[in-house]
Design a protein around this motif. Structure first.
Motif, mmCIF file in Angstrom:
data_model
loop_
_atom_site.group_PDB
_atom_site.id
_atom_site.type_symbol
_atom_site.label_atom_id
_atom_site.label_comp_id
_atom_site.label_asym_id
_atom_site.label_seq_id
_atom_site.Cartn_x
_atom_site.Cartn_y
_atom_site.Cartn_z
ATOM 1 N N TYR A 93 0.863 -1.186 0.000
ATOM 2 C CA TYR A 93 0.000 0.000 0.000
ATOM 3 C C TYR A 93 0.900 1.238 0.000
ATOM 4 N N PRO A 94 1.152 1.850 -1.156
ATOM 5 C CA PRO A 94 2.060 3.009 -1.228
ATOM 6 C C PRO A 94 1.466 4.225 -0.514
ATOM 7 N N VAL A 95 2.360 5.119 -0.071
ATOM 8 C CA VAL A 95 1.932 6.365 0.560
ATOM 9 C C VAL A 95 1.173 7.216 -0.468
ATOM 10 N N THR A 96 0.073 7.843 -0.041
ATOM 11 C CA THR A 96 -0.722 8.665 -0.972
ATOM 12 C C THR A 96 -0.395 10.156 -0.825
ATOM 13 N N ASN A 97 0.155 10.537 0.331
ATOM 14 C CA ASN A 97 0.577 11.923 0.541
ATOM 15 C C ASN A 97 1.969 11.897 1.188
ATOM 16 N N PRO A 98 3.033 11.921 0.348
ATOM 17 C CA PRO A 98 4.403 11.713 0.852
ATOM 18 C C PRO A 98 4.831 12.683 1.945
ATOM 19 N N ALA A 99 4.264 13.903 1.980
ATOM 20 C CA ALA A 99 4.674 14.884 2.989
ATOM 21 C C ALA A 99 4.360 14.413 4.411
ATOM 22 N N PHE A 112 3.474 5.507 10.982
ATOM 23 C CA PHE A 112 3.297 5.786 9.555
ATOM 24 C C PHE A 112 2.077 6.681 9.352
ATOM 25 N N GLY A 113 2.349 7.979 9.034
ATOM 26 C CA GLY A 113 1.278 8.959 8.853
ATOM 27 C C GLY A 113 0.413 9.019 10.097
ATOM 28 N N GLU A 114 -0.886 9.008 9.882
ATOM 29 C CA GLU A 114 -1.838 8.843 11.003
ATOM 30 C C GLU A 114 -2.615 7.554 10.773
ATOM 31 N N ASP A 115 -1.993 6.624 10.043
ATOM 32 C CA ASP A 115 -2.723 5.443 9.551
ATOM 33 C C ASP A 115 -2.354 4.146 10.268
ATOM 34 N N LEU A 116 -1.066 3.964 10.558
ATOM 35 C CA LEU A 116 -0.626 2.713 11.193
ATOM 36 C C LEU A 116 0.521 3.021 12.148
ATOM 37 N N VAL A 117 0.348 2.618 13.406
ATOM 38 C CA VAL A 117 1.397 2.798 14.412
ATOM 39 C C VAL A 117 1.621 1.458 15.095
ATOM 40 N N LEU A 118 2.867 1.038 15.168
ATOM 41 C CA LEU A 118 3.223 -0.180 15.900
ATOM 42 C C LEU A 118 3.787 0.227 17.259
ATOM 43 N N VAL A 119 3.414 -0.493 18.313
ATOM 44 C CA VAL A 119 3.779 -0.151 19.704
ATOM 45 C C VAL A 119 3.261 1.278 19.999
ATOM 46 N N ASN A 120 1.965 1.432 19.891
ATOM 47 C CA ASN A 120 1.339 2.753 20.059
ATOM 48 C C ASN A 120 1.292 3.150 21.535
ATOM 49 N N SER A 122 3.605 3.302 23.707
ATOM 50 C CA SER A 122 4.416 2.366 24.519
ATOM 51 C C SER A 122 3.589 1.200 25.052
ATOM 52 N N GLN A 123 2.643 0.736 24.221
ATOM 53 C CA GLN A 123 1.856 -0.457 24.544
ATOM 54 C C GLN A 123 2.037 -1.483 23.430
ATOM 55 N N ALA A 124 1.810 -2.765 23.760
ATOM 56 C CA ALA A 124 1.948 -3.829 22.751
ATOM 57 C C ALA A 124 0.694 -3.884 21.885
ATOM 58 N N VAL A 125 0.378 -2.737 21.273
ATOM 59 C CA VAL A 125 -0.829 -2.638 20.442
ATOM 60 C C VAL A 125 -0.516 -1.888 19.151
ATOM 61 N N THR A 126 -1.393 -2.072 18.175
ATOM 62 C CA THR A 126 -1.336 -1.362 16.901
ATOM 63 C C THR A 126 -2.418 -0.286 16.894
ATOM 64 N N TYR A 127 -2.079 0.885 16.365
ATOM 65 C CA TYR A 127 -3.090 1.898 16.067
ATOM 66 C C TYR A 127 -3.344 1.824 14.575
ATOM 67 N N SER A 128 -4.613 1.758 14.199
ATOM 68 C CA SER A 128 -4.949 1.596 12.778
ATOM 69 C C SER A 128 -6.087 2.536 12.403
ATOM 70 N N ASN A 129 -5.817 3.394 11.406
ATOM 71 C CA ASN A 129 -6.830 4.357 10.964
ATOM 72 C C ASN A 129 -6.603 4.658 9.476
ATOM 73 N N PRO A 130 -6.925 3.685 8.582
ATOM 74 C CA PRO A 130 -6.611 3.853 7.158
ATOM 75 C C PRO A 130 -7.383 4.989 6.499
ATOM 76 N N GLY A 131 -6.794 5.515 5.407
ATOM 77 C CA GLY A 131 -7.506 6.497 4.602
ATOM 78 C C GLY A 131 -6.986 7.907 4.719
ATOM 79 N N ASN A 132 -6.009 8.141 5.631
ATOM 80 C CA ASN A 132 -5.433 9.488 5.749
ATOM 81 C C ASN A 132 -4.341 9.680 4.695
ATOM 82 N N TYR A 133 -3.226 8.981 4.896
ATOM 83 C CA TYR A 133 -2.097 9.128 3.973
ATOM 84 C C TYR A 133 -1.713 7.782 3.334
ATOM 85 N N TYR A 134 -2.398 6.731 3.732
ATOM 86 C CA TYR A 134 -2.256 5.396 3.127
ATOM 87 C C TYR A 134 -3.653 4.799 3.036
#
Length: 445
Positions: A93-99, A112-120, A122-134
């Motif tokens: 899934y390529p970046v849609t807004n490189p800035a 990654f953008g506001e779309d995917l965060v690993l270890v959000n 400082s917790q063993a969780v993923t943050y997922s919110n597709p459609g911003n920059y990916y």
């Protein structure tokens, strides 16, 4: 620190990035599921591949060429992408807004953008919110399972393609012809043996039967498959087979017999039995003997040779090892190979390693098999298998078997023929050693 990302998955990612390899920097289960631990290990390192794993079996993450920091700023990266694995296939899934490709947040892992965060946070969780920059379907990316079982970050390093090959090979049709003629005219130094016997030993699926088929193909002039080969979790070879290679369709048999055995399996009571191995090495086993993993061969068995001659014995052992699986070789399998090597050593039979599937292990070699001795990765694999099996680098020969091809390839042929000639050299060592022992016995008498 072992990577959770399989060799196959690493190769798939590297194929996207061209001529690179991955070096593990951060592993959350070891260093901690915290932003501090991540930044300590990964800041100012680039490019990187970040990977998350969850209990639902998803493997997903992102790539950026920008170094991580704790500035709080967004960083531009037109090369960034997110990915997930579907089996062995990578979905990108390529970046849609490189800035806004990557954000540098202190108390989180890869962001990654506001779309995917690993270890959000400082917790063993993923943050997922597709459609911003990916753009990605969440269910496809991680199955909506946001709890992380592991997070890894790899630095992407340039492939260690060597300026000059570390072994010299002449890649010419004239050389291929010379090798063929040498093999046809080879004669063992002992008159009672016209066809030395080379035993192929290796894990299930490593390519033992395929090696015979490939050598046979070179001399037939087209790809053949006399020995049963393929991919299976258990051995496709269930009999002890001794194969003679013919020079052409109706030609004379070549001065070599390749002996095929059941594949080795890591569990006890499965695959080749080590007690059967002694019988094979000493020449007791008849051709087409049906293996029984739960019961070794008995002298009462049909066709058992009670008094084998020198021509019936094994004169060289070749371990057949899949280059793409060296780093993930199970401990049980390594222990079996070590026990076999010790047994073969005691009997005094020379041993070499055929490293198969080098093209699957290294994209550089897949591109051109002539890169096999230019690939730093293949050399590393050869050194690793050498240390695991206790054999020097000079005893390890990389080859590419024919598997999907219909026509021969000159460069593959040269590797295969070179391996056969190396077997002949080891056979000569066996007979030289035998001759020296006989001379010592006669001197003592």
């Amino acid at each position: 620190m072992n990577s959770k990302l399989t060799q196959s998955q690493q190769r798939t990612i590297c194929a996207q990035l061209r001529r690179v390899k991955l070096k593990l920097l951060y592993k959350a289960s070891i260093h901690g599921f915290t932003g501090a631990a991540f930044h300590q290990r990964c800041d100012n390192r680039s490019p990187t591949v970040s990977v998350g794993y969850n209990n639902s079996g998803f493997v997903f993450g992102g790539y950026t060429k920008q170094p991580f920091s704790q500035s709080g700023q967004y960083v531009n990266d037109d090369q960034a992408f997110l990915f997930t694995f579907n089996g062995e296939n990578l979905i990108k899934y390529p970046v849609t807004n490189p800035a806004y490709a990557v954000r540098m947040i202190a108390n989180s892992g890869p962001y990654f953008g506001e779309d995917l965060v690993l270890v959000n946070g400082s917790q063993a969780v993923t943050y997922s919110n597709p459609g911003n920059y990916y753009n990605f379907p969440a269910a496809q990316m991680h199955g909506n399972d946001l709890n992380l079982t592991e997070c890894e970050v790899y630095e992407v390093e340039e492939s260690t393609e060597l300026e000059r090959p570390w072994r010299t090979v002449t890649w010419e049709s004239k050389k291929r012809t010379e090798l063929i003629e040498y093999i046809k005219s080879y004669k063992p130094t002992v008159s009672s043996v016209t066809q030395p016997r080379v035993l192929l030993i290796g894990p299930v699926g490593a390519g033992k039967s395929s090696f015979f088929n490939s050598v046979n193909s070179v001399f037939r002039g087209h790809v053949t498959s006399q020995a049963i080969s393929g991919s299976s979790s258990t051995s496709l070879t269930t009999q002890f087979r001794s194969y003679s290679v013919k020079a052409g369709r109706e030609g004379k048999p070549l001065p070599i017999i390749l002996c095929d055995t059941m594949g080795l399996e890591e569990t006890k009571g499965a695959g080749l039995d080590i007690d059967d191995l002694s019988s094979i090495l000493k020449g007791h086993l008849p051709d087409r003997y049906q293996f029984n993993p739960s019961a070794p061969l008995h002298p009462e068995a049909h066709g058992y040779r009670t008094s084998p001659g020198l021509k019936d014995k094994i004169h060289c052992v070749a371990y057949v090892i899949d280059a793409s699986k060296v780093s993930i070789m199970p401990t049980g399998l390594e222990e079996k190979l070590d026990a076999i090597r010790r047994k073969v050593n005691l009997i005094g039979i020379p041993q070499l390693v055929l490293l198969t599937k080098v093209d699957e292990a290294c994209p550089q070699v897949k591109e051109d098999v002539r890169n096999v001795y230019r690939s730093g990765y293949i050399k590393d694999v050869m050194q690793e298998i050498g240390s695991r099996l206790g054999v020097p680098l000079s005893c390890i020969i990389p080859v590419k078997n024919y598997s999907e091809e219909l026509e021969l390839d000159m460069n593959c042929d040269i590797l295969l023929l070179s391996a056969v000639i190396q077997m002949f050299r080891f056979v000569d060592n066996y007979f030289d050693e035998l001759s020296d022992r006989m001379s010592n016995i006669q001197t003592k008498d």
